[in-house]
Design a protein around this motif. Sequence first.
Motif, PDB file in Angstrom:
ATOM      1  N   ILE A  58       0.974  -2.219   3.099  1.00 32.52           N
ATOM      2  CA  ILE A  58       0.428  -1.579   1.893  1.00 32.52           C
ATOM      3  C   ILE A  58       1.549  -1.069   0.996  1.00 32.52           C
ATOM      4  N   ASN A 101       2.402  -2.393  -2.747  1.00 34.93           N
ATOM      5  CA  ASN A 101       2.469  -1.507  -3.905  1.00 34.93           C
ATOM      6  C   ASN A 101       3.799  -1.653  -4.636  1.00 34.93           C
ATOM      7  N   GLY A 120      -5.511   1.881   0.431  1.00 31.68           N
ATOM      8  CA  GLY A 120      -5.240   0.461   0.639  1.00 31.68           C
ATOM      9  C   GLY A 120      -6.011  -0.089   1.820  1.00 31.68           C
TER      10      GLY A 120
END
Length: 320
Positions: free
Chosen positions: A58, A62, A298
Motif C-alpha cells: 500500500i 501510494n 488501502g
Amino acid sequence: MGLQNITGLFYPSQTLGGPHIDIEDIITSQNVISRVMHSYLGILVPLGLLAGVICVAILIRNKVKHQTLENLDLHLLALVATDITIVFYSFTSKTRPDYLEVSNLSCGVLSWFFNTSYFFSQYLLVLMILILLILDDSKTSQSHLRYVFLTLTLSIVMSVVNVSLLGTYDNLHNITYCQLDPLNARPEYDFTKFFAGFCVPSLVLLIFVILIIIRAREVEMSEKLQAHGVVLCHVPIMFICRLFYNIMLIRRTGLKINAFYMSPREELVLNIAELAVFSGSCIGLIITLALHKPCRQGLKKSLQFLINKCRGKETSNSVI
C-alpha cells in the motif's frame, strides 16, 4: 572441529544436564518451548508477515500514485521493512528446542545482520518520536530520507562494534550452538547490546514521550497525535517485548561472570524472551496495518474491490 564455548556457559538441553540438573526438568522445558514455538510460527508469523506485506504494498502504491510519500509514511515504510526482516530472522529459532550448529564465523555474521535490524528499529522509532515532538513536517521527504539513512548508518556502526566484542575471532571455524545473540559471546557483547540497544534509546524515548504528554493540550500537538497515534503505539510494544529479553540477557551475563551453570528453567525463559522480541515485530506490523490510516483505507479498498469482482462473476454466471 568440536563444539566449544569459551565463556564456560552451556545449554543444559545440549549437554545432557549436569550434577545439579534433573533430566525431567530438561524434558519439561523442551516440551514447553516446542509448544510456544509452534504457536508463534502458526499464529503470529503468518499474521505479522501478511500485515507487513500489505503495508509495504500500500505504501509503495501510494508512492507511485502520488510521486511522493508523506514523511510519516516514509518512516513507517522503513520500520515495517525492518520488522519484516526481524521476523525472518526468527526462522533461525524454528529448530527449538535444538539450536543451529554453525561455525563461530557464520554465527557472528548472522548476529551482525540481526543486530543491524535490531538497532535500526529502535533508533528509527526514536527519530520518529523526535520528529513528532518538534513538529518537523516543513522539510522535504528527501531531507527525512537522509535522516533515515543516517539512522541506518549509526545502526550498522553500532552492530559492527557490538559484534567485534563477541570474542570468538580466535576460533572462527569452531562449531557452536548459535543464537542471534550467541551464548558464547563475551560479557562485553551483552553489556553493549543492553546499553546501546535498549537502555539509552528507551531512556530517550521515555523523555520524548513525557514531553509530548506535557504538550498534548496544544492544538497543533493534539492534531499531530491523532495523525501519528500509530507511532506512539509502537513505543510500549517495543519496550515491553525488549525489556523482557534484555533482563534475561543481563541474567545470562551474570551467569557467565560468576561461572554459574544455566538451569533448564533459565534456558526455557531465555528462549521465550527471544521469541518475545520477534513477537513484538509481528505485533508492530499488525498495529501499523490496523491503525495507520492510509494502510487501513488501502486494505478496505482492496477488500471491497475483491468483493465487487466476486459479485460481478457471480452475476455473470447467473445470467449465463
